[in-house]
Design an enzyme around this catalytic site. Structure first.
Site, mmCIF file in Angstrom:
data_model
loop_
_atom_site.group_PDB
_atom_site.id
_atom_site.type_symbol
_atom_site.label_atom_id
_atom_site.label_comp_id
_atom_site.label_asym_id
_atom_site.label_seq_id
_atom_site.Cartn_x
_atom_site.Cartn_y
_atom_site.Cartn_z
ATOM 1 N N GLY A 207 0.793 -1.214 0.000
ATOM 2 C CA GLY A 207 0.000 0.000 0.000
ATOM 3 C C GLY A 207 0.826 1.266 0.000
ATOM 4 N N SER A 208 0.472 2.177 0.885
ATOM 5 C CA SER A 208 0.917 3.558 0.816
ATOM 6 C C SER A 208 2.405 3.743 1.095
ATOM 7 C CB SER A 208 0.119 4.396 1.822
ATOM 8 O OG SER A 208 0.573 5.721 1.837
#
Length: 594
Positions: free
Chosen positions: A64-65
């Protein structure tokens, strides 16, 4: 004595001991871990509700981020950091967070990579002690002072071991290291070089532009980092854009944001602009006039932007962690590894997508979310979509959801993305290491992961994650023309200033405001909370696979997921229809789903 011990690769040296918390599912620290308590808040993760503070966290990788490094920095400068990190695969986003904490704030934890095969043997272990690259495991804590240290973790940073650099440095690199360009650039080059060594790079390359994700305010440490660079005289050496920040810088007071959050969040944006970055504030820099060309070597952070740049634009960047992005922007030099190189862009996983009829715009974020779960860090080649003709907005939605659930820097779609015009090229003339098939029933399962709210009543319709494009503004305005939202439903759209200006000139802003929508600049849904998210709204609806994943953990709301037209209908009625898209209805009927 230990029950078992093994040797891994030390990514950050140090010693620690504590209870072992194991998972075989990657974790994004941004949206997945509370930076001020250490609680895992990702509602889709098997460790949800567990606290990592003082425990040795073993996970296969991050995902993810890119902001995970910033969340870990906040934990390390507070009281709720894990005692150590053990990874199956080499992990860079979280490791960089530790390196920044060690370099600037003299706080550190050991980080060890053990490889996939050894990692699975950790599943049943309860306690561990780490000494640099050596890990000893215990089923029960030994007698003596161990028990006291399990709950009050003894984690001791070790000095960085001097190594003979494998990285070939130019005269300009040496000038940065010697301090010729100032303290900020010197420290930045040291961090770049340390990461290059960790990644196994043998040289640095020039980059043409940067996009900074570290301007997101995660807590006091993120602002301290940026202001320290400014104090040291930091100035970017390449054109640099800024990701969405944590507030609408011009209107956050009018929106009712608490100054205790709004002021430092705005100050963080100002600090990066003081370093020479452009006032762009968008999580979709590929919508700007400065978007890179095919083959251009760039340094972008922000997970969806990285994936779009590599996959759709055929530019070249890694999934750069927060803080490494600005270090490279200050020096203009990046490690020559991974997706910067031809061989780092080759698909190793082929995924065949079984065809579905009458697709709408909800298909692409759903597929991206599902495929990301299958990939881990592998780059996939998707086959079977050759006749679907996705728009740039479809690929944006796919990439954002894909980047949320995977750790890969890019994807290929046969006959659609530029480096997959032939399957053999995407695969590097080699057979894939793995091959999977996605059935319609698989997508139905992921649909219910995203569209999970029990109540039909909706208090907020959330659009613009990533930021809306001009064409998305046009499509939304067409759906909203002559209508008005329900008085009990808030509808808000986030978009960058440049797109807002164009949408205003085209009349779309007027149409949307007449409908009752609020348009928000500078920030994005992964940073917004109350009161923009109405305190009375317990359920929201979105067309973003990315936000459908993150919202439960970030704002504590249940989520309905659907296409753009369904979002508008829900804004008008105040209730989600609960209907499946036509392309999934038959699958649900066959399974007896409701």
């Amino acid at each position: 004595m230990s029950d078992i011990s093994l040797t891994g690769r030390s990514l950050v040296c140090g010693s620690a001991q504590g209870e072992l918390l194991y998972t075989d599912v990657g974790l994004s620290f941004w949206g997945g871990v509370d930076p001020f308590s250490g609680e895992i808040i990702d509602c889709h993760h098997p460790l949800r509700g567990q606290c990592i503070a003082g425990r040795i966290l073993a996970l296969p990788s991050g995902r993810g981020s890119c902001t995970g490094s910033s969340v870990l920095l906040e934990l390390l400068t507070g009281d709720n950091a894990p005692a150590a990190l053990i990874f199956a695969d080499q992990e860079e986003i979280l490791t960089l967070g530790v390196i920044i904490a060690e370099t600037l704030f003299k706080s550190s934890i050991p980080v060890v990579c053990v490889g996939p095969e050894l990692f699975t043997t950790l599943r049943q272990r309860r306690f561990a002690r780490i000494e640099n690259e050596t890990i000893s495991f215990f089923d029960t804590p030994p007698l003596g002072d161990w028990a006291a240290k399990v709950n009050n973790t003894d984690s001791t940073p070790a000095p960085v071991r001097p190594t003979l650099s494998r990285v070939s440095l130019s005269e300009s690199d040496q000038a940065f290291l010697s301090g010729h360009h100032g303290k900020a650039a010197q420290e930045a080059m040291r961090i770049v070089l340390r990461m290059a060594e960790l990644q196994g790079a043998d040289q640095l390359i020039d980059i043409s532009q940067a996009h900074i994700d570290g301007c997101i305010y995660t807590g006091p440490a993120s602002l301290r980092f940026a202001e320290q660079l400014v104090e040291w005289g930091a100035q970017v050496s390449v054109p640099t854009t800024l990701n969405a920040i944590s507030v609408d810088q011009c209107r956050w007071r009018a929106q009712g944001i608490d100054p205790a959050f709004g002021e430092p969040a705005s100050a963080l944006g100002n600090a990066y602009m003081a370093m020479g970055a452009q006032l762009s504030y968008t999580c979709a820099p590929y919508l700007l006039d400065s978007a890179p060309k095919a083959g251009e070597q760039i340094v972008w952070a922000e997970s969806n932007a990285v994936v779009y740049a590599n996959s759709v634009l055929a530019a070249r960047t890694l999934k750069y962690p927060d803080y490494l992005d600005i270090c490279i922007a200050l020096t203009g030099r990046a490690p020559y590894i991974g997706a910067h190189r031809d061989q780092g862009r080759i698909a190793t996983l082929r995924i065949d997508i079984k065809p579905l009829d009458t697709l709408d715009d909800a298909f692409w974020p759903l597929l991206g979310y599902h495929v990301g779960l299958l990939c881990g860090s592998e780059i996939p080649l998707l086959c079977g979509l050759e006749e679907t003709a996705p728009s740039r907005d479809d690929l944006k939605a796919f990439g954002a959801a894909f980047a949320t659930t995977s750790a890969a820097p890019m994807f290929h779609i046969s006959k659609i993305t530029p480096e997959a015009m032939s399957e053999s090229r995407a695969l590097g003339e080699l057979p894939p290491l793995r091959q999977l098939t996605v059935e319609p029933a698989d997508l139905l399962t992921s649909w219910y992961e995203l569209d999970h709210a029990e109540a039909r009543q909706v208090g907020l319709v959330s659009l613009g994650n990533p930021h809306f494009s001009l064409s998305e503004c046009a499509a939304l305005a067409k759906l909203c023309t002559g209508r008005h939202k329900h008085p009990d439903v808030a509808m808000a759209v986030t978009l960058g200033r440049a797109v807002y200006a164009d949408a205003s000139a085209a009349g779309y802003v007027t149409t949307l405001e007449r409908f009752g929508a609020q348009l928000i600049n500078d920030t994005c849904w992964c940073m917004l909370g109350e009161p923009v998210v109405p305190p009375t709204a317990r359920t929201l609806m979105t067309n973003s696979g990315k936000y459908a994943h993150y919202a439960p953990g970030l704002v504590g709301r249940q989520v309905h997921f659907g296409n753009l037209a369904e979002c508008v209908e829900t804004a008008c009625s105040g209730e989600a229809s609960g209907r499946l898209p036509t392309w999934l209805t038959g699958v649900a009927t066959r399974q007896g789903a409701h």
